[in-house]
Each structure stands twice: as structure tokens, then as C-alpha cells.
Design an enzyme around this catalytic site. Structure first.
Site, short mmCIF file in Angstrom:
data_model
loop_
_atom_site.label_atom_id
_atom_site.label_comp_id
_atom_site.label_asym_id
_atom_site.label_seq_id
_atom_site.Cartn_x
_atom_site.Cartn_y
_atom_site.Cartn_z
N TYR A 28 0.92 -1.17 -0.10
CA TYR A 28 0.16 -0.18 -0.06
C TYR A 28 0.96 1.13 0.00
CZ TYR A 28 -3.48 3.58 1.69
OH TYR A 28 -4.06 4.43 2.03
N ASP A 53 9.20 2.62 -0.99
CA ASP A 53 8.28 3.49 -0.11
C ASP A 53 8.73 3.09 1.34
OD1 ASP A 53 6.22 4.27 1.44
OD2 ASP A 53 4.58 3.46 0.20
N LYS A 79 5.61 9.66 8.29
CA LYS A 79 5.43 9.21 9.97
C LYS A 79 6.43 9.88 10.76
CE LYS A 79 2.99 4.89 8.20
NZ LYS A 79 1.59 5.17 8.66
N1 HOZ Z 1 -3.42 2.92 6.33
C1 HOZ Z 1 -2.63 3.36 7.38
C2 HOZ Z 1 -2.08 2.25 8.11
N2 HOZ Z 1 -1.32 1.31 7.33
C3 HOZ Z 1 -3.45 4.14 8.23
C4 HOZ Z 1 -4.76 3.64 8.77
C5 HOZ Z 1 -5.38 4.71 9.71
O1 HOZ Z 1 -4.96 5.75 10.19
O2 HOZ Z 1 -6.41 4.41 10.02
#
Ligand code: HOZ
Length: 428
Positions: A141, A236, A264
Site C-alpha cells: 500500500y 516506499d 510518519k
Molecule cells: N492505512 C494506514 C495504516 N497502514 C493508516 C490507517 C489509519 O490511520 O486508520
């Protein structure tokens, strides 16, 4: 107000009651906990429960919540202004600090999120190579940009969505999908694309299908294929940057990408992202070059301040040794406890990330194997842990994150909870 009341209200005004899908608990059932405050490795929900936090805001809180040095620096910065829309010395300092730790990032641009970083990196790779196609991996992702929402991990996998409505066929026509840890699948796509692959984008340690390490030779093979075919290799490292090593996965595995995406940790818990890499590539970004990318809040002084303090707190090698040791204790403990309880699991860990898959084994190495996990059992385990004060990711397909504030007491408490939780889940 309690979590269930707030969730009820939230669902009237916010889709699904949340501002990012995974946190709605659809992957595990039940009502999400609404958080009131946090300190160190702990959070307190509005219902009055104390939780040991292994989400860490999905990665950024590596030095712990409300670290006194971060809070002090932010308090001082706040008084100087929250956003100027003009350059600051702090941005230069952060760019130099990042480049010092991640030498492949000769030049870089700050953004406000990881999604912006990856979508910009793709644009730059396409502009630089004057090619169209990109190769990504099933279960990885890279944020929610249209061209990357294909066979994606994280919330897309958690909700079992094959694709997203609103992403047009045209937007993904140039997105090719390979299997993680399968160089043959990448090679075949390069051959079929006939010289039109602009880039390969990969999470060098996958974290968005749960933690899945690269097989020996996989990252080296990607480097070799990209070099041979004249494509840009994009790592990434939004999740792994400054986490699996100060220099990220590229330092840990000794493989140098052309472009890296970060987020992050470099914002210390405030919204941030960055992409950067080879000087000849990054000099094509506007206004140095013609490839356009911009952002009103890019390089925001508060985010940059929190990031700089956080990166300073991570300067010594000993912090990474400490993080590795903490995760090793948790992962080994969990493996032993699951075995005692007769619950089949596979636990993957890299640096301060880990995932316990409710899986018959022998290994979880890609999306095919990760998606064979028993997500219902994970959901039962998740709730048994939550009831005992341990806050894991509300999805089988996410990593758990450890920080410097997870001390021996917290680990011991976690393993005591896991012993009872595995018993509650019961043998297969
Ligand atoms: N998709 C992110 C984690 N892999 C963030 C999820 C979130 O903040 O709900």
C-alpha cells in the site's frame, strides 16, 4: 461521552465514523475506542481505560507519545507561528538531517503526507524516464492516489475491496502488479511492457499486508532489474524509514533505490511526508525543473520541529538495538504462548515492526500467504487483548509498532495478556 456514543455521533457526520478506514474496527468488529490522551507507550480512551499502544499512530510515535523534548520544542515553535507558506531554516535542517541518514536522498522535497510523497515520486519517475507504466506489488500500500489503488494492502485489504469505485480504468491502465518476493513476476512484467516501465515502487519491508520481510536477494534483484531496464527504483519507506534502521530498510539490507518516500517518523506525529533521491532525478522537480508538485502546508514549521527533535532522539545506534530487542522479546514470547495454547500462528518481525498472523504456516511471504490468515481468529485475539489493555492494530493486515517507551514492564504486561488471550481464542 463514551466511545459508543461518540461513534454513533461520528457516523452521522463522518463516513463510517472515522477519518481513515482501518480505525473503524471493521476488520475485527466492535466499536473503536475514542482516545482522550496519550503518554509514552500508553493511551487512555474516553471510557477511562489505559491501553498499551502498539499502533503508535501507525508508526510515527517511535520515541513515545508526548515525549518531553518534542512537547517543549513544539510549545516554543507554536509561539513563533503555525504556518508561513514561505521557506524556513528548519526545513533546510530537516532536509540535511534526512540526507545525512539516508544518503541516497541527495535532494528531497517535503510534503504533508505519505500519500503525497508516493504520488509525487511516481510523477517524477514518469517525467524523468518519459515512460508511463509502473510496477507495484500485491498487498503493498502506497497511500490512496488513484494509480496506486490496485491490489493494495492496508484498509483496502482489510475491507476486502478489490478496487475502489472512482478510480477510472484509465487511471490504473499503466499500473502493473507483481508478487512480493517473486522476482520472476517482475521480470515478466518488464518484458511484456516493452521498455515502457517508468518505475518499480515497493515497500522494502511490507507493512500493509502485515509485516512481511523481503526474501534474501529480492531487493537486490529489483535493483538489478531496474538498472537493466532503465527504470527508477522507488522504495516506499514511509513506514520503515528511521524505523528498521536510522537509514531505513535500504541501510538494513544494503540496497540503494533511486527515489525514497518517507513520512510518519520524520514528522514526529505531525502530518508530513518527503520524497527524494538521485540529484539528476530530483533536479527535474519544479521550480528547478518542469515536473510540477506543490503544497501549501509542505514543510510546516510544527511538523518539521517535531520531526527534527524525533530524529535527534534516534541518533544513537543503541536505540535501534533496544527496539530490536524489545520486539524480539514480544515476538518470541507470543510465538511460545501461541504454541502452548495450540493456536497456529506465524510471527514475522523486522526491527521494531511485527505481525502475528493467525496462519497455519509454514511462512507468510506475500499477499497469497498473508491473505490465507484466519481473520476471524485475529479479531477474537484482538478483542481479548484490548479487554486486557493492549491496543493492537484493528486488522490482521497491519504491522504492530514498538517504540522506545515500551519498557520491560510493558512487555511483561503484554505477554501476560497474550497468554490469557490465546487461551480465550482456544486451539484450532
Ligand atoms: N492505512 C494506514 C495504516 N497502514 C493508516 C490507517 C489509519 O490511520 O486508520
Amino acid at each position: 461521552m463514551h466511545s459508543d456514543e461518540l461513534f454513533e455521533r461520528a457516523r452521522h457526520r463522518i463516513p463510517g465514523g472515522v477519518n481513515s478506514p482501518v480505525r473503524a474496527f471493521r476488520g475485527v468488529g466492535g466499536t473503536p475506542r475514542f482516545i482522550a490522551r496519550a503518554s509514552g507507550c500508553r493511551m487512555w480512551d474516553v471510557d477511562g481505560n489505559e491501553l498499551i499502544d502498539y499502533i503508535g499512530s501507525w508508526g510515527p510515535m517511535i520515541v513515545g507519545h508526548t515525549h518531553p523534548e518534542v512537547v517543549e520544542a513544539l510549545t516554543e515553535a507554536l509561539a513563533r507561528g503555525t504556518s508561513y507558506g514561505a521557506p524556513t531554516g528548519l526545513e533546510v535542517e530537516l532536509a540535511e538531517t534526512i540526507a545525512g541518514a539516508v544518503p541516497s536522498m541527495e535532494m528531497l522535497r517535503l510534503t504533508s503526507s505519505g500519500t503525497e510523497a508516493t504520488m509525487s515520486a511516481i510523477r517524477v519517475a514518469r517525467g524523468f524516464t518519459e515512460r508511463s507504466k509502473l510496477i507495484k506489488f500485491e498487498g503493498c500500500y502506497h497511500g490512496h492516489a488513484d494509480s496506486l489503488l490496485v491490489k493494495a494492502g492496508s484498509g483496502v485489504a482489510t475491507l476486502g475491496l478489490p478496487d475502489s469505485p472512482g478510480v477510472t480504468p484509465g487511471a490504473v491502465a499503466d499500473t502493473l502488479v507483481a508478487r512480493f518476493n517473486d522476482l520472476g513476476s517482475v521480470s515478466a512484467l518488464f518484458e511484456a511492457a516493452d521498455g515502457d516501465v517508468a518505475c518499480v515502487i515497493v515497500e522494502p519491508v511490507a507493512g500493509n499486508m502485515g509485516t512481511v520481510p523481503p526474501a534474501p536477494g529480492f531487493l537486490e534483484g529489483l535493483r538489478e532489474l531496474c538498472t537493466r531496464h532503465g527504470a527508477v527504483l522507488v522504495f516506499d519507506e514511509v513506514m520503515t524509514g528511521f524505523r528498521v534502521a536510522r537509514g531505513g530498510a535500504q541501510a538494513r539490507y544494503g540496497v540503494t533505490p533511486d527515489v525514497t518516500c518517507l513520512g510518519k517518523i520524520i514528522g514526529g506525529g505531525l502530518p508530513v511526508g518527503a520524497y527524494g533521491g538521485r540529484r539528476d532525478i530530483m533536479e527535474r522537480v519544479a521550480p528547478a525543473g518542469p515536473i510540477y508538485q506543490a503544497g501549501t502546508l509542505s514543510g510546516n514549521p510544527l511538523a518539521v520541529t517535531a520531526g527534527l527533535v524525533t530524529l535527534r532522539l534516534l541518533e544513537s545506534d543503541s536505540v535501534y538495538a533496544q527496539l530490536d530487542a524489545t520486539v524480539a522479546a514480544i515476538a518470541d514470547g507470543i510465538t511460545a504462548l501461541a504454541g502452548e495454547a495450540g493456536v497456529p500462528t506465524v510471527t514475522n518481525r523486522v526491527g521494531s515492526m511485527w505481525t502475528t498472523f493467525f496462519h497455519d504456516g509454514p511462512a507468510v511471504t506475500d499477499w497469497n500467504t498473508a491473505s490465507a490468515s484466519d481473520t476471524r481468529r485475529y479479531g477474537r485475539f484482538f478483542h481479548a487483548m484490548l479487554d486486557r489493555g493492549i491496543y493492537l492494530a484493528p486488522s490482521q493486515y497491519e504491522a504492530a509498532f514498538v517504540g522506545l517507551a515500551h519498557t520491560g514492564d510493558a512487555v511483561e504486561f503484554t505477554l501476560d495478556a497474550a497468554r490469557e488471550a490465546f487461551r480465550a481464542v482456544g486451539p484450532a
